[in-house]
Design an enzyme around this catalytic site. Structure first.
Site, PDB file in Angstrom:
ATOM      1  CB  SER A 271      -0.876   0.025   1.252  1.00  0.00           C
ATOM      2  OG  SER A 271      -0.098   0.307   2.397  1.00  0.00           O
ATOM      3  CG  ASP A 272       1.395   5.869  -1.362  1.00  0.00           C
ATOM      4  OD1 ASP A 272       2.295   6.034  -0.509  1.00  0.00           O
ATOM      5  OD2 ASP A 272       1.256   6.629  -2.341  1.00  0.00           O
ATOM      6  CD1 TRP A 273       4.935   5.500   4.809  1.00  0.00           C
ATOM      7  CD2 TRP A 273       4.785   4.298   2.933  1.00  0.00           C
ATOM      8  NE1 TRP A 273       6.056   4.677   4.728  1.00  0.00           N
ATOM      9  CE2 TRP A 273       5.994   3.947   3.599  1.00  0.00           C
ATOM     10  CE3 TRP A 273       4.487   3.635   1.746  1.00  0.00           C
ATOM     11  CZ2 TRP A 273       6.881   2.991   3.102  1.00  0.00           C
ATOM     12  CZ3 TRP A 273       5.367   2.693   1.250  1.00  0.00           C
ATOM     13  CH2 TRP A 273       6.544   2.385   1.923  1.00  0.00           C
TER      14      TRP A 273
END
Ligand SMILES: *[C@@H]1O[C@H](CO)[C@@H](O)[C@H](O)[C@H]1NC(C)=O
Ligand SMILES: *[C@@H]1O[C@H](CO)[C@@H](O)[C@H](O)[C@H]1NC(C)=O
Ligand SMILES: *[C@@H]1O[C@H](CO)[C@@H](O)[C@H](O)[C@H]1NC(C)=O
Ligand SMILES: *[C@@H]1O[C@H](CO)[C@@H](O)[C@H](O)[C@H]1NC(C)=O
Ligand SMILES: *[C@@H]1O[C@H](CO)[C@@H](O)[C@H](O)[C@H]1NC(C)=O
Ligand SMILES: *[C@@H]1O[C@H](CO)[C@@H](O)[C@H](O)[C@H]1NC(C)=O
Ligand SMILES: *[C@@H]1O[C@H](CO)[C@@H](O)[C@H](O)[C@H]1NC(C)=O
Ligand SMILES: *[C@@H]1O[C@H](CO)[C@@H](O)[C@H](O)[C@H]1NC(C)=O
Length: 837
Positions: A271-273
């Site tokens: 996932s992106d952050w």
């Protein structure tokens, strides 16, 4: 023209407001396969088979923001001396450290159109990450691709054309992974503007939904990701936004169907952050690793970690899904040879000091955290080369360039000068002070140094005994007049900046507010040109700016776009201005005469929540849009001048015979499990006396286990029985027959001028259908030619090159419409053409 587009958009918008995403379950399990993944898969299976439940969970989940040294770290397996994975920004160098290089942006390297430079840059960046102990470099970028010219992060990617982006993705990935570091292709997908990409700041409760139809997805946005997967990328990062009203981190159609099934992706999806919004649902939808691990920045809680342990223990998430996550992570790790390196993580993202906290968020364990390892090698030479090779010569009249020992020059503009606070004065480059060589946000790195144009130009002038004057203040008209009046040449520098939305610069929240120059730039250029008939304009911009007036100003005899060239900026532009480098670059986006000419724009205010971004223009972005509506740009996609001239001739097309296309048939094996999982919750508790670090994310649970309500999870989500393969899938990048060669196209390119040069020959195609763009790029090559020399440009058109996506059969189809191949020097300068038979 504009009105008709807007009307169509408005009509379709209401139809799209309810855009939904079809479910696709179960999540495909990795299989290794007969390709380059098999060996890595076998090693991963052996490793994962020996892990306990908690150890497996540890590898899927980040330890939380600033929990360890890297921008993201997974948990570790102390029992096996396995330190876990270190994930580090950025797509242009190692972020948040020192003794590293600051490379040219993705957009710059794309402008070289050189596969050699794509790969060399990737390899150099990869080796710097490797030298710092990084496992995963978070790049390269194909999303945003550049749907809207104001998009804040377009410069992190390559080009608004999917083929150029796809080739650049593939070569960059090969370069990074050859250096022994996992690449992470990002952001998957539809993250085309910064405004409302996330539900932050209390403005909206949800991230926007990019509503993208299936044809547009395949022919535009997914295309470069297919190239990334085919190149063997180890990781893909999902984006913050929703697609068809389902978050990209848990959109099963995106992750399970498109990426893991159709593109046969064998690596892991991270996932992106904090892009993850649920626990179990994201696991079923195909997510394999969550970053930073905490639910929100330093929130201390997590969707996975303990919660994923619980979900496996209570039977919600089957063992095979967890095992698959970890096998995918470890396959990538083995694939790039991480098992053969022993370089410890020797930097700390949260301080450049030698000592600091090992766990910065918790402020615990004060110790040595930085070893200041110099990883720059001789990359400065490559950075300078790319800087020169990516500088587009847009205008050159009255033989203005190259300069040859002029009597006097004046260098004007803040953009030619140093930031008085130093090149890293603003965190994550979040300001536009001094010369611009990088945009802002997480896609940055610290400069080891930054050669400003004025420094290199002053040195050249001293060498040539050229009288030299310079003014850095864009508003000091008196000093400017004194410097430029009577000078042989006035070199005026101006810029336009953008970046990621968490930093706002001069009221630009990531995305640009406009397409004009910053800091009084346009007035400055006009003023200089009113006083000096040999004004040379150099642009450091993150994308297109409105240039029409400057183009038409006869006193502006040359215009160069130098983009975001990185640390060697001044040396690179001097090489080009003085003819040590003959420009080869071609513009990787269209320069429109007005922002309205692009047909699409950033949506800056959300009238609904979630904001619906309807991509109704379909594949018609950038030059495809300008061509469709017959809008004349200032400079078209693919355009760029040289100090020599070229001629195109002798187009030849030869039909090959690869045989008919066979859709992939058959089924997978059943979902495998690896090793034994101890389902006793008591064994998943914190070990006695365990010293838990505050804010840190762990896999352990507390008993008694809370029982939630049984929920209706998506149909098929837990089904580990053999699954049908899909016709367009079957091997990494899609059905391998898509890459069958159908025609050989060749043409002769001749250098008709007086100096050696590199010409970027470009091949476009018209697929013939009523909904097809006038032309689409399919291939290019950089041909190095001495004066008078000819070379043959050759390309094998593949089945994919000739196909359209058919949403009904869910496959690529070559239509019956007559197809035309074009070869030439830009998207609108195509002297050669022929029908395909
Ligand atoms: C989004 O909806 C469109 C229109 O129904 C469809 O063609 C497309 O496949 C959907 N994409 C995703 C990712 O759900
Ligand atoms: C999980 O990772 C953390 C952080 O590296 C470590 O402290 C812990 O011991 C690991 N747990 C297991 C079961 O390996
Ligand atoms: C598990 O998820 C729930 C729901 O989001 C959350 O309230 C809880 O804090 C999480 N548990 C941990 C240990 O983070
Ligand atoms: C199992 O655990 C997960 C994660 O904490 C939770 O979401 C789910 O509701 C639990 N299911 C049951 C039936 O307790
Ligand atoms: C770095 O060291 C200086 C001087 O000791 C100190 O003031 C500063 O807080 C340190 N920075 C960090 C991020 O630890
Ligand atoms: C000219 O450039 C030098 C750096 O080379 C700088 O120190 C000086 O301030 C500049 N002059 C003006 C008038 O801006
Ligand atoms: C465009 O934005 C830049 C940066 O904020 C600003 O300097 C410039 O004045 C703006 N242009 C116009 C025409 O408002
Ligand atoms: C061009 O420069 C000359 C000075 O050499 C000036 O007189 C003239 O007005 C300028 N033209 C424009 C279009 O700025």
């Amino acid at each position: 023209m504009w009105f008709s587009v807007a009307t169509v958009a408005a009509l379709a918008a209401s139809a799209n407001a309810q855009a939904t995403s079809p479910p696709s379950y179960p999540a495909p399990w990795a299989r290794g396969g007969t390709n380059e993944w098999q060996d890595a898969y076998t090693k991963a299976v052996a490793f994962v088979s020996g892990l306990t439940l908690l150890e497996k969970i540890n590898l899927t989940t980040g330890v939380g923001w600033e929990g360890q040294q890297c921008v993201g770290n997974t948990g570790s397996v102390p029992r096996l001396n396995f330190r876990g994975l270190c994930l580090q920004d950025s797509p242009l160098g190692v972020r948040d450290t020192d003794e590293n290089s600051a490379f040219p942006s993705g957009m710059n390297v794309a402008a070289t159109w050189s596969t050699r430079l794509f790969k060399s840059r990737g390899n150099a960046m990869g080796s710097e990450h490797a030298g710092k102990g990084v496992d995963v470099q978070l790049g390269p970028v194909a999303g945003p691709i550049g749907r809207v010219p104001e998009g804040g992060r377009n410069w992190e990617g390559f080009s608004s054309d999917p083929v150029l982006t796809g080739v650049a993705m593939a070569e960059t990935i090969k370069g990074i992974q050859d250096a022994g570091v996992i690449a992470s292709a990002k952001h998957f997908i539809g993250n085309e503007q910064e405004h409302f990409r996330q539900a932050v700041g209390g403005l909206t409760k949800f991230a926007y939904s990019a509503n993208i139809d299936d044809v547009t997805m395949h022919e535009l946005y997914l295309w470069p990701f297919a190239d990334a997967v085919r190149a063997g990328v180890g990781s893909v990062m999902c984006s913050y936004n929703q697609v068809n009203n389902s978050y990209a981190s848990q959109n099963s159609h995106l992750l399970n169907y498109l990426l893991k099934n159709e593109l046969d992706f064998q690596g892991f999806i991270v996932s992106d952050w904090w892009a993850q919004v649920t626990g179990v649902a994201s696991a079923f939808a195909g997510l394999d690793m969550t970053m930073a691990g905490d639910q929100n920045l330093a929130s201390g809680d997590t969707f996975w970690g303990s919660n994923l342990t619980l979900a496996v223990l209570n039977g919600t998430v089957p063992q095979w899904r967890l095992d698959d996550m970890v096998v995918r992570i470890m396959s990538s790790w083995y694939k790039v040879g991480r098992d053969k390196t022993a370089i410890p993580i020797n930097f700390n993202s949260w301080t450049l000091n030698t000592t600091g906290f090992a766990h910065a968020q918790a402020q615990e364990d004060f110790t040595q955290v930085n070893w200041h390892v110099n990883v720059q090698d001789d990359h400065a030479a490559l950075i300078r080369e790319i800087g020169g090779a990516s500088t587009v010569l847009l205008k050159n009249t009255k033989n203005a360039l190259p300069l040859n020992k002029p009597k006097s020059i004046a260098v004007i503009g803040e953009d030619a000068h140093d930031n008085p606070g130093g090149p890293n004065a603003c965190g994550d480059r979040g300001c536009d002070t001094g010369t611009l060589a990088m945009g802002w946000g997480s896609g940055t790195a610290n400069f080891p140094y930054l050669i400003a144009p004025v420094t290199a130009l002053a040195a050249q002038a001293a060498h040539d005994k050229t009288k030299f004057a310079n003014v850095s203040d864009n508003y000091d008209l008196k000093a400017i007049a004194a410097a430029v009046t009577g000078a042989d040449y006035a070199l005026v520098f101006a810029n336009a900046d953008s970046g990621e939305d968490y930093i706002t610069v001069d009221t630009n929240q990531g995305d640009r507010n406009n397409l004009t120059l910053w800091g009084n730039g346009d007035a400055l250029v006009e003023y200089v040109a009113s006083l000096n008939p040999n004004t040379i304009l150099v642009l450091h911009t993150v994308g297109a700016v409105i240039l029409e007036a400057h183009k038409n100003n006869p006193n502006i005899t040359a215009i160069l776009w130098a983009g975001l060239p990185g640390q060697e900026s001044g040396n690179a532009i001097t090489d080009v201005l003085y003819g040590k480098v003959n420009p080869q670059a071609k513009t990787v986006f269209t320069w429109g005469k007005s922002r309205e000419d692009y047909g699409v724009d950033v949506v800056y205010t959300a009238a609904e929540d979630p904001l619906q971004l309807n991509f109704n223009e379909g594949v018609f972005i950038d030059y495809r849009h300008f061509d469709k509506y017959n809008i004349e740009p200032t400079y078209e996609f693919g355009y760029g001048l040289s100090y020599t001239t070229y001629k195109y001739s002798n187009l030849k097309i030869e039909k090959l015979n690869p045989g008919p296309y066979q859709p992939t048939h058959g089924t997978t094996g059943p979902a495998p499990t690896f090793g034994h999982i101890d389902l006793d919750p008591a064994h998943a508790e914190f070990p006695p006396g365990f010293n838990a670090i505050p804010f840190y994310v762990y896999p352990y649970i507390s008993t008694p286990v809370p029982t939630g309500e049984p929920q209706n999870w998506p149909k098929g989500a837990t089904d580990g029985s053999p699954q049908p393969l899909i016709g367009s899938g079957g091997s990494p990048g899609g059905n391998r027959q898509l890459y069958d060669e159908m025609y050989t196209v060749s043409a002769t390119v001749t250098n008709t001028g007086h100096v050696k040069g590199t010409e970027i020959a470009q091949l476009y195609i018209n697929l013939g259908g009523p909904n097809d763009p006038k032309v689409v790029l399919r291939a290019f090559d950089d041909l190095i030619l001495d004066p008078g020399e000819s070379e043959t440009f050759t390309y094998q058109l593949t089945r994919r090159d000739l196909s359209n996506w058919d949403p009904v059969s869910q496959n690529w189809v070559i239509s019956n419409f007559p197809k035309t191949v074009y070869v030439g020097a830009s998207s609108r300068n195509l002297p050669l053409s022929a029908r395909l038979h």
